[in-house]
Design a protein around this motif. Sequence first.
Motif, PDB file in Angstrom:
ATOM      1  N   CYS B  27     114.773  76.085  71.170  1.00 49.44           N
ATOM      2  CA  CYS B  27     113.611  76.134  70.273  1.00 49.44           C
ATOM      3  C   CYS B  27     113.905  77.044  69.091  1.00 49.44           C
ATOM      4  CB  CYS B  27     112.371  76.623  71.022  1.00 49.44           C
ATOM      5  SG  CYS B  27     110.944  76.801  69.936  1.00 49.44           S
ATOM      6  N   ARG B  28     113.635  76.540  67.890  1.00 47.94           N
ATOM      7  CA  ARG B  28     113.919  77.320  66.680  1.00 47.94           C
ATOM      8  C   ARG B  28     112.995  78.531  66.567  1.00 47.94           C
ATOM      9  NH1 ARG B  28     113.647  75.715  61.408  1.00 47.94           N
ATOM     10  NH2 ARG B  28     111.755  74.576  61.886  1.00 47.94           N
ATOM     11  N   GLN B  29     111.856  78.449  67.261  1.00 45.28           N
ATOM     12  CA  GLN B  29     110.861  79.512  67.173  1.00 45.28           C
ATOM     13  C   GLN B  29     111.087  80.573  68.258  1.00 45.28           C
ATOM     14  OE1 GLN B  29     108.661  79.583  64.642  1.00 45.28           O
ATOM     15  NE2 GLN B  29     108.161  81.641  65.354  1.00 45.28           N
ATOM     16  N   CYS B  30     111.000  80.162  69.541  1.00 45.91           N
ATOM     17  CA  CYS B  30     111.066  81.146  70.628  1.00 45.91           C
ATOM     18  C   CYS B  30     112.467  81.294  71.204  1.00 45.91           C
ATOM     19  CB  CYS B  30     110.060  80.808  71.733  1.00 45.91           C
ATOM     20  SG  CYS B  30     110.485  79.318  72.671  1.00 45.91           S
ATOM     21  N   GLN B  31     113.416  80.482  70.710  1.00 43.20           N
ATOM     22  CA  GLN B  31     114.826  80.559  71.104  1.00 43.20           C
ATOM     23  C   GLN B  31     115.074  80.187  72.570  1.00 43.20           C
ATOM     24  OE1 GLN B  31     116.935  81.397  68.524  1.00 43.20           O
ATOM     25  NE2 GLN B  31     115.127  81.635  67.274  1.00 43.20           N
ATOM     26  N   GLN B  32     114.048  79.712  73.270  1.00 43.21           N
ATOM     27  CA  GLN B  32     114.229  79.337  74.670  1.00 43.21           C
ATOM     28  C   GLN B  32     114.902  77.974  74.764  1.00 43.21           C
ATOM     29  OE1 GLN B  32     112.160  80.501  77.822  1.00 43.21           O
ATOM     30  NE2 GLN B  32     110.374  81.383  76.792  1.00 43.21           N
ATOM     31  N   TRP B  39     111.639  68.023  76.114  1.00 43.24           N
ATOM     32  CA  TRP B  39     111.225  68.323  74.744  1.00 43.24           C
ATOM     33  C   TRP B  39     110.825  67.039  74.010  1.00 43.24           C
ATOM     34  CZ3 TRP B  39     114.441  67.750  70.050  1.00 43.24           C
ATOM     35  CH2 TRP B  39     113.916  68.410  68.935  1.00 43.24           C
ATOM     36  N   GLU B  40     111.615  65.987  74.200  1.00 43.48           N
ATOM     37  CA  GLU B  40     111.297  64.729  73.521  1.00 43.48           C
ATOM     38  C   GLU B  40     110.034  64.096  74.102  1.00 43.48           C
ATOM     39  OE1 GLU B  40     115.735  63.474  71.938  1.00 43.48           O
ATOM     40  OE2 GLU B  40     114.906  62.430  73.693  1.00 43.48           O
ATOM     41  N   ASP B  41     109.890  64.176  75.429  1.00 42.78           N
ATOM     42  CA  ASP B  41     108.664  63.651  76.044  1.00 42.78           C
ATOM     43  C   ASP B  41     107.442  64.408  75.532  1.00 42.78           C
ATOM     44  OD1 ASP B  41     110.123  61.839  77.392  1.00 42.78           O
ATOM     45  OD2 ASP B  41     110.071  62.856  79.341  1.00 42.78           O
ATOM     46  N   ASN B  42     107.674  65.652  75.133  1.00 45.14           N
ATOM     47  CA  ASN B  42     106.586  66.474  74.602  1.00 45.14           C
ATOM     48  C   ASN B  42     106.473  66.317  73.076  1.00 45.14           C
ATOM     49  OD1 ASN B  42     104.484  68.250  75.425  1.00 45.14           O
ATOM     50  ND2 ASN B  42     105.597  69.984  74.523  1.00 45.14           N
ATOM     51  N   LEU B  43     106.953  65.216  72.531  1.00 49.08           N
ATOM     52  CA  LEU B  43     106.861  64.892  71.098  1.00 49.08           C
ATOM     53  C   LEU B  43     107.577  65.909  70.207  1.00 49.08           C
ATOM     54  CD1 LEU B  43     103.050  63.976  71.075  1.00 49.08           C
ATOM     55  CD2 LEU B  43     104.965  62.406  71.392  1.00 49.08           C
ATOM     56  N   ASN B  44     108.714  66.416  70.683  1.00 54.97           N
ATOM     57  CA  ASN B  44     109.496  67.417  69.952  1.00 54.97           C
ATOM     58  C   ASN B  44     108.688  68.681  69.661  1.00 54.97           C
ATOM     59  OD1 ASN B  44     110.080  64.468  68.933  1.00 54.97           O
ATOM     60  ND2 ASN B  44     112.044  65.525  68.960  1.00 54.97           N
ATOM     61  N   VAL B  45     107.778  68.971  70.579  1.00 56.58           N
ATOM     62  CA  VAL B  45     107.021  70.229  70.501  1.00 56.58           C
ATOM     63  C   VAL B  45     107.512  71.092  71.661  1.00 56.58           C
ATOM     64  CG1 VAL B  45     104.734  71.288  70.701  1.00 56.58           C
ATOM     65  CG2 VAL B  45     105.000  69.111  69.489  1.00 56.58           C
ATOM     66  N   ASP B  50     104.907  75.987  71.983  1.00 59.51           N
ATOM     67  CA  ASP B  50     104.133  75.022  71.203  1.00 59.51           C
ATOM     68  C   ASP B  50     104.620  74.873  69.755  1.00 59.51           C
ATOM     69  OD1 ASP B  50     102.179  73.140  71.834  1.00 59.51           O
ATOM     70  OD2 ASP B  50     100.652  74.185  70.667  1.00 59.51           O
ATOM     71  N   HIS B  51     105.848  75.284  69.488  1.00 62.40           N
ATOM     72  CA  HIS B  51     106.383  75.113  68.136  1.00 62.40           C
ATOM     73  C   HIS B  51     106.595  73.623  67.831  1.00 62.40           C
ATOM     74  CE1 HIS B  51     108.710  75.629  64.533  1.00 62.40           C
ATOM     75  NE2 HIS B  51     109.717  74.968  65.055  1.00 62.40           N
ATOM     76  N   HIS B  52     105.983  73.173  66.754  1.00 66.91           N
ATOM     77  CA  HIS B  52     106.141  71.786  66.319  1.00 66.91           C
ATOM     78  C   HIS B  52     107.409  71.685  65.486  1.00 66.91           C
ATOM     79  CE1 HIS B  52     102.060  71.483  67.702  1.00 66.91           C
ATOM     80  NE2 HIS B  52     101.869  70.268  67.216  1.00 66.91           N
ATOM     81  N   ASP B  53     108.451  71.121  66.066  1.00 66.30           N
ATOM     82  CA  ASP B  53     109.714  71.048  65.340  1.00 66.30           C
ATOM     83  C   ASP B  53     109.652  69.954  64.267  1.00 66.30           C
ATOM     84  OD1 ASP B  53     112.244  71.684  64.569  1.00 66.30           O
ATOM     85  OD2 ASP B  53     113.098  71.568  66.589  1.00 66.30           O
ATOM     86  N   ARG B  54     110.547  70.091  63.286  1.00 67.08           N
ATOM     87  CA  ARG B  54     110.624  69.084  62.217  1.00 67.08           C
ATOM     88  C   ARG B  54     111.215  67.798  62.781  1.00 67.08           C
ATOM     89  NH1 ARG B  54     113.253  73.596  58.197  1.00 67.08           N
ATOM     90  NH2 ARG B  54     111.320  74.734  57.897  1.00 67.08           N
ATOM     91  N   ILE B  55     110.577  66.678  62.476  1.00 61.77           N
ATOM     92  CA  ILE B  55     111.111  65.401  62.931  1.00 61.77           C
ATOM     93  C   ILE B  55     111.133  64.396  61.784  1.00 61.77           C
ATOM     94  CG2 ILE B  55     110.558  65.643  65.385  1.00 61.77           C
ATOM     95  CD1 ILE B  55     107.989  64.119  64.912  1.00 61.77           C
ATOM     96  N   GLY B  56     111.908  63.346  61.968  1.00 61.07           N
ATOM     97  CA  GLY B  56     112.089  62.351  60.917  1.00 61.07           C
ATOM     98  C   GLY B  56     111.198  61.136  61.104  1.00 61.07           C
ATOM     99  N   ALA B  57     111.462  60.137  60.260  1.00 63.99           N
ATOM    100  CA  ALA B  57     110.623  58.937  60.239  1.00 63.99           C
ATOM    101  C   ALA B  57     110.671  58.176  61.567  1.00 63.99           C
ATOM    102  CB  ALA B  57     111.076  58.028  59.096  1.00 63.99           C
ATOM    103  N   LYS B  58     111.871  58.077  62.146  1.00 66.43           N
ATOM    104  CA  LYS B  58     112.021  57.300  63.381  1.00 66.43           C
ATOM    105  C   LYS B  58     111.097  57.853  64.462  1.00 66.43           C
ATOM    106  CE  LYS B  58     116.063  57.345  65.107  1.00 66.43           C
ATOM    107  NZ  LYS B  58     117.424  57.328  65.499  1.00 66.43           N
ATOM    108  N   GLU B  59     111.119  59.175  64.651  1.00 61.26           N
ATOM    109  CA  GLU B  59     110.290  59.811  65.682  1.00 61.26           C
ATOM    110  C   GLU B  59     108.806  59.658  65.357  1.00 61.26           C
ATOM    111  OE1 GLU B  59     112.797  61.339  64.135  1.00 61.26           O
ATOM    112  OE2 GLU B  59     114.297  61.654  65.701  1.00 61.26           O
TER     113      GLU B  59
END
Lengths: 315, 283
Positions: B27-32, B39-45, B50-59
């Motif tokens: 995780c870019r935020q909490c480093q865990q 992570w992907e099942d959790n919509l890249n959050v 609960d850090h909402h990571d940056r995602i692209g158009a496909k996701e």
Amino acid sequence: MTAFLDFEKQVAALDRQIAELRDMGDDPTLNIDNDIARLEDKSSKLLRDIYAKLTPWQKTQVARHPDRPHFKHYVAGLFDDWMPLAGDRNFGDDQAILGGLARFRGRRVMVIGHEKGDDIPSRMKHNFGMAKPEGYRKAIRLMQLADRFGLPVVTLVDTSGAFPGIQAEERGQAEAIARSTEQCLALGVPMVAAIVGEGGSGGAIALAAANRVLMFEHAVYSVISPEGCASILWRTSDKAADAAAAMKMSAQDLLGLKIIDRIVAEPVGGAHRAPEVAIASLGDAIALELDGLSGLPRDAILAAREEKFLAMGRG
Amino acid sequence: MSWLDRVRNALPFGAKRDTADNLWHKCRQCQQMVFVKEWEDNLNVCPRCDHHDRIGAKERFAQLFDGGIHELIAAPAAPEDPLKFRDTKKYVDRIKAARAQTGDRDAYQNAFGRIAGQGVVIGVQDFAFMGGSMGVAVGEAFVAGVENAIKRGVPYIAITAAGGARMQEGTLSLMQMPRATVALARLRRAGLPYIVLLTDPTTGGVTASYAMLGDVQISEPKALIGFAGQRVIENTIREKLPEGFQRAEYLLDHGMIDMVVHRKELPETLGRLIGYLAPEKAA
């Protein structure tokens, strides 16, 4: 006394020599008139040569020259019966953008533009021409007023950019710029914008999405300042001159890219050397553009402006 | 890549690191460390912070459209490198590198699909492609997406993420601000809603144009949204910035957006909004 720019050193040296000779001119035993004439000739030829091939970075310095005419000079020189209007009816009156009603060669118009100020107290008052949201919201209000009563809008753009500050962000700097740009594009009356000094990014386009965009010969118009671009892409602001050249921010380049519609010539040595000449040339160019747009139906004015901006970058 | 790396990567046992990368996400935020699958099942959050990571158009398209079903909308090709720009690298080389890295032509992609059964065109700006920066190609894609929505008579949703305008295209990139604005004026005249979803980060000229012109403005939690960059502001005013400055919640407090919505809730929120704002079909 003109403040000389870095690249004008030789001209400055000649002018100093001329001034010294003039001081001696009281002595009737010396015949120096010929010398003065020769030096003046040399100086003006040199100035002409320098200004004929200014680099984009040199143009940036000319565009920022402290003696370059500002909003208030254009208003005094070009418009009659100036009635300034104030406030965004929401928060305050931003002095970085001024606007009001005026008569221009027989026409009733709305004039809006950035004012940078020309000494320390006035620069502080006008925040160096860097507007806050209330400035753009005042511009929106005045554009709507002009639209309702059929007055063409003339804008004079001269800003290093919108003000970057905490309160400006809190009050929606981005939204204010977006809405001001949107308002320019929604006008059913003709709009003519002139980039008279610096056209700095979003702070400039908010007043420049016009039917016709004029630009002074040595003005600059860019998406970011050369220093800002250099510090991001070259990682040092020392490369500002390279960034200025790479970004193609001169009037000559922008005419080729069809971003502006007309270049307004400046007197030799820049608008600051003969402000009244520059101001009059701008007036003639504005009059020409307003003539070309007058009498068109509202729909046609709006559609033409939309088509023009929709094609930006299509090559 | 050095010759040593090249040799090392060619060895079968050298692929261990890749495997670990594929399994774990840091995780870019909490480093865990989180299992990529989780992570992907959790919509890249991040399931931890609960850090909402940056995602692209496909996701985005997979997460938002009903059943992930969508139809990509091609945008006309834009002139490449109109200024022949070069800084420490050639702009054309930067574009090539971004294309190789992302597999996309540029930073903006549109698709048509359904949310809660209702047709909608969504445009996604991808921060991974040159910081999502707005040049002529992004402007061209934005206009094409809006025009497609008008043609279909459906709402347009823009999902924004960008550092700002693309400096390498100079004033042409600035001109994409009014250009996108014209497209939105036409959408409005067609009676169709425009919804903006601001994501981390949305700044500069993008914020100062289409990202702030939504009929409804939504943001993902904690997204950085602003006009001026934080360092620029600090250097100008020489003050520390307040806690949470330019974050989604801060903008909500200051009346700049309508709501902050968790990524999990987005399909439902967007579906309800479209239900309220899209033209009602005659029964």
